[in-house]
Design a protein around this motif. Sequence first.
Motif, PDB file in Angstrom:
ATOM      1  N   UNK A   6       0.837  -1.202   0.000  1.00 59.65           N
ATOM      2  CA  UNK A   6       0.000   0.000   0.000  1.00 59.65           C
ATOM      3  C   UNK A   6       0.869   1.248   0.000  1.00 59.65           C
ATOM      4  N   UNK A   7       0.315   2.319  -0.524  1.00 59.78           N
ATOM      5  CA  UNK A   7       0.969   3.621  -0.497  1.00 59.78           C
ATOM      6  C   UNK A   7      -0.092   4.696  -0.620  1.00 59.78           C
ATOM      7  N   UNK A   8       0.329   5.927  -0.399  1.00 64.79           N
ATOM      8  CA  UNK A   8      -0.578   7.057  -0.580  1.00 64.79           C
ATOM      9  C   UNK A   8      -1.132   7.651   0.694  1.00 64.79           C
ATOM     10  N   UNK A   9      -0.838   7.038   1.824  1.00 69.12           N
ATOM     11  CA  UNK A   9      -1.321   7.602   3.074  1.00 69.12           C
ATOM     12  C   UNK A   9      -0.568   8.871   3.434  1.00 69.12           C
ATOM     13  N   UNK A  10      -1.039   9.540   4.469  1.00 72.96           N
ATOM     14  CA  UNK A  10      -0.382  10.754   4.913  1.00 72.96           C
ATOM     15  C   UNK A  10      -1.284  11.579   5.790  1.00 72.96           C
ATOM     16  N   UNK A  11      -0.866  12.820   6.000  1.00 74.56           N
ATOM     17  CA  UNK A  11      -1.621  13.767   6.812  1.00 74.56           C
ATOM     18  C   UNK A  11      -2.408  14.691   5.888  1.00 74.56           C
ATOM     19  N   UNK A  12      -3.680  14.847   6.171  1.00 72.86           N
ATOM     20  CA  UNK A  12      -4.534  15.705   5.354  1.00 72.86           C
ATOM     21  C   UNK A  12      -5.498  16.438   6.272  1.00 72.86           C
ATOM     22  N   UNK A  93      -5.082   3.175  10.189  1.00 71.03           N
ATOM     23  CA  UNK A  93      -4.196   2.472   9.266  1.00 71.03           C
ATOM     24  C   UNK A  93      -5.092   1.711   8.289  1.00 71.03           C
ATOM     25  N   UNK A  94      -4.832   1.901   7.013  1.00 74.78           N
ATOM     26  CA  UNK A  94      -5.648   1.292   5.963  1.00 74.78           C
ATOM     27  C   UNK A  94      -4.890   0.114   5.349  1.00 74.78           C
ATOM     28  N   UNK A  95      -5.604  -0.998   5.204  1.00 69.39           N
ATOM     29  CA  UNK A  95      -5.024  -2.232   4.682  1.00 69.39           C
ATOM     30  C   UNK A  95      -5.811  -2.693   3.462  1.00 69.39           C
ATOM     31  N   UNK A  96      -5.107  -3.178   2.454  1.00 68.72           N
ATOM     32  CA  UNK A  96      -5.819  -3.834   1.368  1.00 68.72           C
ATOM     33  C   UNK A  96      -5.690  -5.343   1.536  1.00 68.72           C
ATOM     34  N   UNK A  97      -6.672  -6.039   1.010  1.00 67.70           N
ATOM     35  CA  UNK A  97      -6.786  -7.486   1.165  1.00 67.70           C
ATOM     36  C   UNK A  97      -7.296  -8.071  -0.146  1.00 67.70           C
ATOM     37  N   UNK A  98      -6.669  -9.154  -0.588  1.00 63.13           N
ATOM     38  CA  UNK A  98      -7.124  -9.870  -1.782  1.00 63.13           C
ATOM     39  C   UNK A  98      -7.371 -11.315  -1.387  1.00 63.13           C
ATOM     40  N   UNK A  99      -8.541 -11.808  -1.723  1.00 65.79           N
ATOM     41  CA  UNK A  99      -8.912 -13.158  -1.314  1.00 65.79           C
ATOM     42  C   UNK A  99      -9.549 -13.908  -2.476  1.00 65.79           C
ATOM     43  N   UNK A 103      -8.106 -20.551   0.130  1.00 64.86           N
ATOM     44  CA  UNK A 103      -6.670 -20.835   0.114  1.00 64.86           C
ATOM     45  C   UNK A 103      -5.784 -19.618  -0.115  1.00 64.86           C
ATOM     46  N   UNK A 104      -6.348 -18.579  -0.652  1.00 62.89           N
ATOM     47  CA  UNK A 104      -5.534 -17.431  -1.019  1.00 62.89           C
ATOM     48  C   UNK A 104      -6.090 -16.189  -0.326  1.00 62.89           C
ATOM     49  N   UNK A 105      -5.314 -15.650   0.575  1.00 59.78           N
ATOM     50  CA  UNK A 105      -5.755 -14.522   1.384  1.00 59.78           C
ATOM     51  C   UNK A 105      -4.533 -13.672   1.698  1.00 59.78           C
ATOM     52  N   UNK A 106      -4.391 -12.567   0.968  1.00 55.26           N
ATOM     53  CA  UNK A 106      -3.199 -11.735   1.081  1.00 55.26           C
ATOM     54  C   UNK A 106      -3.547 -10.372   1.672  1.00 55.26           C
ATOM     55  N   UNK A 107      -2.636  -9.887   2.523  1.00 51.57           N
ATOM     56  CA  UNK A 107      -2.798  -8.589   3.160  1.00 51.57           C
ATOM     57  C   UNK A 107      -1.559  -7.735   2.929  1.00 51.57           C
ATOM     58  N   UNK A 108      -1.784  -6.443   2.792  1.00 48.30           N
ATOM     59  CA  UNK A 108      -0.670  -5.523   2.742  1.00 48.30           C
ATOM     60  C   UNK A 108      -0.220  -5.135   4.137  1.00 48.30           C
ATOM     61  N   UNK A 109       0.806  -4.317   4.200  1.00 42.68           N
ATOM     62  CA  UNK A 109       1.391  -3.931   5.485  1.00 42.68           C
ATOM     63  C   UNK A 109       0.676  -2.758   6.127  1.00 42.68           C
TER      64      UNK A 109
END
Length: 117
Positions: A6-12, A93-99, A103-109
């Motif tokens: 993931x990217x693009x977070x910050x202070x707004x 904190x925002x997380x993306x998830x692909x499932x 059997x397949x379940x991926x998370x970002x940091x």
Amino acid sequence: QVQLVESGGGLVQPGGSLRLSCAASGFTFSSYAIRWHRQAPGKERELVAGMSSHGGVTTYADSVKGRFTISTDNFKTTVYLQMNSLKPEDTAVYYCNARRGMSYDYWGQGTQVTVSS
């Protein structure tokens, strides 16, 4: 190696906008259900937005409906979360998830979003 970044977070400031990105490495989002979750300090992780495996259906939490939009690029390698009219309560904190199936379940940091004046 399969991973999500993931990217693009910050202070707004309140009322501002951010666009989060989630890049897939080692696979594409085709045939995966995609979700954005968030977790604020002291709170449980909550589902913010989702997209069905073929992109035909999108869903949003009531708290973000009309303000957030989930989308993918044409190559299904990057997922976006466009966030408009941000509020202090969107801070998390925002997380993306692909499932896919069981059997397949991926998370970002995760990427930090802070909405504050």
